[in-house]
Design a protein around this motif. Structure first.
Motif: not given
Length: 370
Positions: A122-125, A128-144
């Protein structure tokens, strides 16, 4: 303290989730089973973790496959016995902060899917939607991976222990093992019992128990401390997913607070320095938690292997089997581990390839698996 039976088919040493699951599997297969626990059921590693059952293990499709099968068994246990295991789906986010992590995920995704894991990039955005505490500017992407559940570890141990007793197993608590003879006689303060087969599921004490039988298991103990901090103002009321950062920091909701894990102080590090290090990582990964006070939640010891993957197998020179070194993930693998041990005891072909779980993957060890 009442005396032990004189003999049994199998003695299982360890009354955590691994031992209870194994005793349940064996007893339900008609194998005479006695479980010995040095303290109370579930008093070891089972109560030390963050209390999450997940199926996605980055880079290790074998363990993911065990976890997928284990989750299905937990759900079946609830349906079969009515036991409330506290399972509540929260999902798992694994954050990526560099391109190599993203490439590694893409390279292993097909193997994860083949193991039955539901996991997507999933994208950084979106993270951040899945966990609003995540700073999307500090990551490139994530596994969900949506198939991750908060659970009640004590209820899981009780559930398998109850099922084991109902199937005829004898479970003895406050009964530490003090010695193991070459003929399979196991000694305790409550007397001795002769077993055709011994199963070591002793968690942090597995190496010590194995040594009593002249078997070497490269399992060590790793101390961990779980921390709690306050949720920020405006935090969502819905539970946050278990979220793992490359720094080894991980968080999830814990009631109206946030549970934080990142090991324990290094041998040459003061607790205050470690807390500061955790706080620094927390503020960087989750800015809304920057400066939050960290409080002690609970602590304990995990049984860990050199590569972080469990040892499940048998020693070919004697009827000694082992399931240990789960490195904090025993809750995620216990039902599948119990199945593998049961099949080894019965001489049946396992439902999965088990060679990779053997201590044989660590050169120079006496215990090997078939």
């Amino acid at each position: 303290m009442s005396r032990l039976p004189e003999r049994t088919d199998v003695v299982v040493i360890g009354g955590g989730v691994i031992g209870a699951s194994t005793a349940c599997r064996l007893a339900e297969a008609g194998v005479g089973t006695v479980l010995l626990e040095r303290g109370a059921l579930g008093s070891g590693s089972s109560g030390t973790t963050a209390g999450v059952v997940r199926t996605y293990f980055p880079g290790n499709a074998l363990i993911s496959g065990l976890a997928v099968r284990s989750l299905a068994d937990y759900q079946a246990l609830t349906e079969r016995t009515g036991t409330d295991l506290g399972l509540r789906r929260i999902g798992l986010l694994v954050l990526f902060t560099d391109e190599q992590q993203v490439r590694d995920f893409r390279h292993t995704q097909a193997a994860q899917h083949a193991a039955g894991v539901d996991v997507e990039l999933v994208t950084a955005a979106e993270a951040a939607r899945l966990n609003p505490l995540v700073d999307e500017r500090a990551i490139l992407a994530a596994a969900w991976s949506p198939e991750a559940y908060a659970c009640d570890p004590a209820a899981i141990v009780r559930g398998y222990a109850t099922a084991a007793r109902q199937a005829g197993a004898v479970l003895r608590t406050e009964t530490p093992v003090t010695g193991i003879d070459p003929d399979g006689r196991v000694h305790t303060p409550a007397g001795s019992i002769r077993a055709d087969t011994i199963v070591c599921a002793a968690g942090p004490w597995a190496g010590t128990v194995a040594a009593m039988a002249d078997v070497r298991l490269p399992v060590t103990t790793y101390p961990v401390e779980m921390l709690l901090t306050g949720a920020p103002d405006g935090a969502p009321r819905t539970p946050l997913p278990m979220t793992m950062h490359p720094s080894s920091l991980r968080i999830r909701s814990w009631g109206d607070r946030i549970l934080v894990g990142m090991g324990r102080p290094a041998p040459d590090e003061t607790r205050q320095a470690w807390l500061q290090r955790v706080s620094d990582h927390l503020g960087t990964a989750f800015p809304a938690l920057a400066g939050n006070r960290l409080e002690h939640g609970w602590s304990g010891n995990l049984d860990v292997s050199p590569d972080g993957m469990a040892f499940i197998g048998r020693d070919h020179s004697r009827p000694f089997l082992y399931a240990a070194g789960f490195s904090g993930q025993g809750l995620c693998q216990a039902p599948a581990a119990g199945e593998i041990i049961r099949d080894l005891v019965l001489g049946k072909e396992s439902w999965t390839q088990t060679a990779g779980l053997s201590t044989a993957r660590c050169p120079g060890l006496s215990a090997q698996t078939g």
